[in-house]
Write a protein that holds these residues in place. Structure first.
Motif: not given
Length: 320
Positions: A256-270
């Motif tokens: 994906i290019g980012i870590t799972p925790i970064e993915y969680l943050q991006q999902t929440r911000i979206e």
């Protein structure tokens, strides 16, 4: 007079080429009207010497003719298969490398950065591209210092711009470098462009890749997206996935290019962005419904990710 080459690659975006030509023609016209020698000698560079009827009035040339240029402009592409598009335009790559070594400046617009990235000239250097193409760009060119939030970058003689209207910001920047601020300001007024926009983060949409065959990563993605309001740690997200935490994190970052925790943050911000755009919920509700309990932490992450505060984002984008 500065010799400009505007590339006409396979699968180029018509609007991108038109914007480039319009701005430089406007600058030339200003100078001609003031009885000053025009600054730019514009040629279109192709692989096959075929130029669409829209551009028949311009000089055209082929890369085989070995002409040298001072400024080379690479427009955006219109494609869903960037790898295939780069293959179609492979012949431009050694030509761009030679032109750069001869002293040319090279500027790319939106996804045109992929062609410059393929030359290797951007390795170790700063660049940007369309916000929604950043993940694919990072995966394709990990040695490039991608500045996803920037509207325009310059690293030596290499220039890049973000998506859509960021094209105009780079064009004005190039005008200012070569012709001075006065001409750049006059041109900005003609095209109604704000010259002081330096950030494009708030135009982005989190669009994680689905085009992979890693079932463990896909399972982790599904769990994050389904439970982003409730989970707080990586362990909670992946507890039912038959793999070690270390292996999941490694594979997730690789795919994906980012870590799972970064993915969680991006999902929440979206999710928060959608609530700010589409609802009248109070800020405390939005914070809670996007998975945050700490308003201070939410605002810090939101501003870092989006480039403005939640309130500023709502004022700018809320559907009224």
């Amino acid at each position: 007079m500065i010799k400009i080459a505007v590339l006409i690659p396979e699968q180029y975006k018509l609007l991108s080429v038109a914007a480039i030509l319009e701005v430089f023609e406007a600058a030339n016209k200003f100078q001609a009207n003031n009885h000053v020698e025009v600054a730019f000698d514009i040629s279109l560079l192709t692989l096959n010497n075929r130029v669409d009827g829209f551009f028949k009035s311009y000089k055209s040339d082929r890369i085989e003719n070995k002409e040298s240029y001072e400024l080379i402009l690479i427009p955006s592409f219109t494609t869903d298969d960037m790898k295939g598009t780069l293959a179609l335009n492979q012949a431009f790559i050694p030509w761009l490398i030679k032109q750069y070594h001869y002293g040319a400046e090279i500027a790319t617009f939106c996804t045109g950065a992929f062609l410059l990235g393929a030359t290797g000239l951007l390795d170790g250097k700063a660049a940007t591209t369309h916000v929604d193409a950043c993940s694919a760009f990072s995966a394709a060119f990990p040695s490039v210092q991608l500045k996803a939030d920037k509207t325009v970058t310059q690293d030596g003689r290499l220039f890049t711009s973000g998506g859509a209207t960021s094209t105009f910001h780079l064009l004005l920047y190039l005008l200012q470098i070569h012709c001075g601020k006065d001409l750049a300001v006059k041109t900005a007024k003609i095209f109604a462009i704000d010259m002081d926009r330096h950030n494009q983060s708030y135009f982005s949409s989190f669009q994680p890749t689905r085009h992979h065959n890693d079932e463990i990563v896909a399972s982790a993605q599904e769990k994050i997206e389904s439970n982003y309001q409730d989970v707080a740690t990586i362990e909670e997200m992946i507890k039912d996935i038959p793999s070690s935490r270390r292996n999941i994190v490694r594979r997730f970052k690789q795919v994906i290019g980012i870590t799972p925790i970064e993915y969680l943050q991006q999902t929440r911000i979206e999710a928060a962005k959608k609530l700010l755009e589409q609802t009248a919920q109070q800020m405390t509700e939005i914070i809670y419904n996007s998975g945050y309990n700490d308003p201070k932490a939410f605002r810090k992450v939101f501003r870092k990710t989006v480039g403005m505060t939640p309130s500023q984002y709502r004022d700018k984008f809320q559907v009224r």
